[in-house]
Scaffold this motif. Structure first.
Motif, short mmCIF file in Angstrom:
data_model
loop_
_atom_site.label_atom_id
_atom_site.label_comp_id
_atom_site.label_asym_id
_atom_site.label_seq_id
_atom_site.Cartn_x
_atom_site.Cartn_y
_atom_site.Cartn_z
N ASP A 115 0.60 -1.27 0.32
CA ASP A 115 0.91 0.14 0.21
C ASP A 115 0.72 1.37 0.22
O ASP A 115 1.90 1.18 -0.13
N GLU A 116 0.54 2.29 0.41
CA GLU A 116 0.76 3.82 0.06
C GLU A 116 2.11 3.92 0.96
O GLU A 116 2.87 4.94 0.99
N HIS A 117 1.71 3.59 2.52
CA HIS A 117 2.22 3.75 3.61
C HIS A 117 3.64 2.42 3.45
O HIS A 117 3.87 2.38 4.43
N ASP A 118 3.28 1.84 2.29
CA ASP A 118 4.86 0.86 2.05
C ASP A 118 4.58 -0.46 2.95
O ASP A 118 5.43 -1.38 3.43
N THR A 119 2.62 -0.87 3.54
CA THR A 119 2.87 -2.15 4.56
C THR A 119 2.47 -3.05 3.13
O THR A 119 1.64 -2.63 1.86
N THR A 120 3.01 -4.48 3.14
CA THR A 120 2.87 -4.89 2.45
C THR A 120 1.84 -6.48 3.13
O THR A 120 1.46 -6.81 4.02
N LEU A 121 1.25 -7.00 2.15
CA LEU A 121 0.07 -8.19 2.44
C LEU A 121 0.82 -8.89 1.36
O LEU A 121 0.71 -8.92 0.28
N GLN A 122 0.65 -10.28 2.13
CA GLN A 122 1.82 -10.69 0.55
C GLN A 122 0.85 -12.28 0.94
O GLN A 122 0.75 -13.26 1.59
N PHE A 123 0.96 -13.81 -0.31
CA PHE A 123 0.45 -14.81 -0.52
C PHE A 123 0.73 -15.66 -0.71
O PHE A 123 1.56 -15.72 -2.06
N ILE A 124 1.12 -16.87 -0.53
CA ILE A 124 1.86 -18.09 -1.20
C ILE A 124 0.93 -19.43 -0.95
O ILE A 124 1.10 -19.28 0.11
N ARG A 125 0.94 -19.83 -2.74
CA ARG A 125 0.11 -21.33 -2.33
C ARG A 125 1.50 -22.18 -1.59
O ARG A 125 2.57 -22.47 -2.02
N ASN A 126 0.18 -23.21 -1.43
CA ASN A 126 0.89 -24.46 -0.11
C ASN A 126 -0.20 -25.24 -1.28
O ASN A 126 -0.98 -25.13 0.19
N LEU A 133 -10.41 -4.89 -0.34
CA LEU A 133 -9.04 -4.30 0.47
C LEU A 133 -9.63 -3.06 0.31
O LEU A 133 -10.37 -2.28 -0.87
N PRO A 134 -9.66 -2.39 1.82
CA PRO A 134 -9.52 -0.70 2.10
C PRO A 134 -8.26 -0.33 1.55
O PRO A 134 -7.63 -0.96 0.75
N SER A 135 -8.50 1.29 1.28
CA SER A 135 -7.31 1.74 1.11
C SER A 135 -6.27 1.51 1.64
O SER A 135 -4.84 1.53 0.59
N ARG A 136 -5.60 1.29 2.26
CA ARG A 136 -4.46 1.11 3.54
C ARG A 136 -4.47 -0.35 4.31
O ARG A 136 -6.01 -0.73 4.75
N ILE A 137 -3.54 -1.28 3.86
CA ILE A 137 -3.25 -2.21 4.61
C ILE A 137 -3.50 -1.77 6.58
O ILE A 137 -2.40 -1.64 6.59
N ASP A 138 -4.29 -2.73 6.90
CA ASP A 138 -4.35 -2.40 8.79
C ASP A 138 -4.61 -4.33 9.48
O ASP A 138 -4.90 -4.75 9.35
N LEU A 139 -3.64 -4.10 10.01
CA LEU A 139 -3.51 -5.69 10.39
C LEU A 139 -4.37 -5.98 11.77
O LEU A 139 -5.09 -6.88 11.83
N ASN A 140 -5.47 -4.66 12.12
CA ASN A 140 -6.73 -4.94 12.97
C ASN A 140 -7.73 -5.78 11.79
O ASN A 140 -8.22 -5.58 12.96
#
Length: 109
Positions: free
Chosen positions: A48-59, A92-99
């Motif tokens: 996101d624009e605040h450099d927070t990453t949400l990533q996914f890996i397949r298993n 997703l909202p405009s910002r990734i939030d851990l909450n």
């Protein structure tokens, strides 16, 4: 500014590194992730624009979803079924939030 996407699909040899992440609309990302997560170890990430990453890996039939927290030397993550990935990204909202991901658990690197 929206989200930046990075990914790797080994079957199709499509690769965009996090350093070369490209802007991607969330509706497109929701569709592209299913095209890109074809096999084990394929991954897809959004920044996101605040450099927070949400990533996914397949298993297998599960996807490991995580938010890396470099300052804490670990990630918050959880497994989700692959059919939940597209709708999750599209909403997703405009910002990734851990909450917004309360079921994620912390794992040290």
């Amino acid at each position: 500014m929206g989200y930046q996407a990075f990914y790797c699909c080994y079957k199709t040899d499509e690769v965009v590194s996090p350093e070369e992440a490209c802007e991607m609309d969330l509706n497109i990302a929701g569709d592209r992730i299913l095209e890109l997560l074809q096999g084990d170890d394929d991954f897809f990430g959004l920044i996101d624009e605040h450099d927070t990453t949400l990533q996914f890996i397949r298993n297998g039939d599960l996807i490991w979803m995580e938010i890396p927290i470099p300052d804490q030397k670990g990630s918050f993550g959880k497994h989700i079924p692959i059919d939940e990935v597209g709708p999750l990204i599209a909403g997703l909202p405009s910002r990734i939030d851990l909450n917004d991901f309360s079921e994620m658990r912390f794992q040290s690197w």
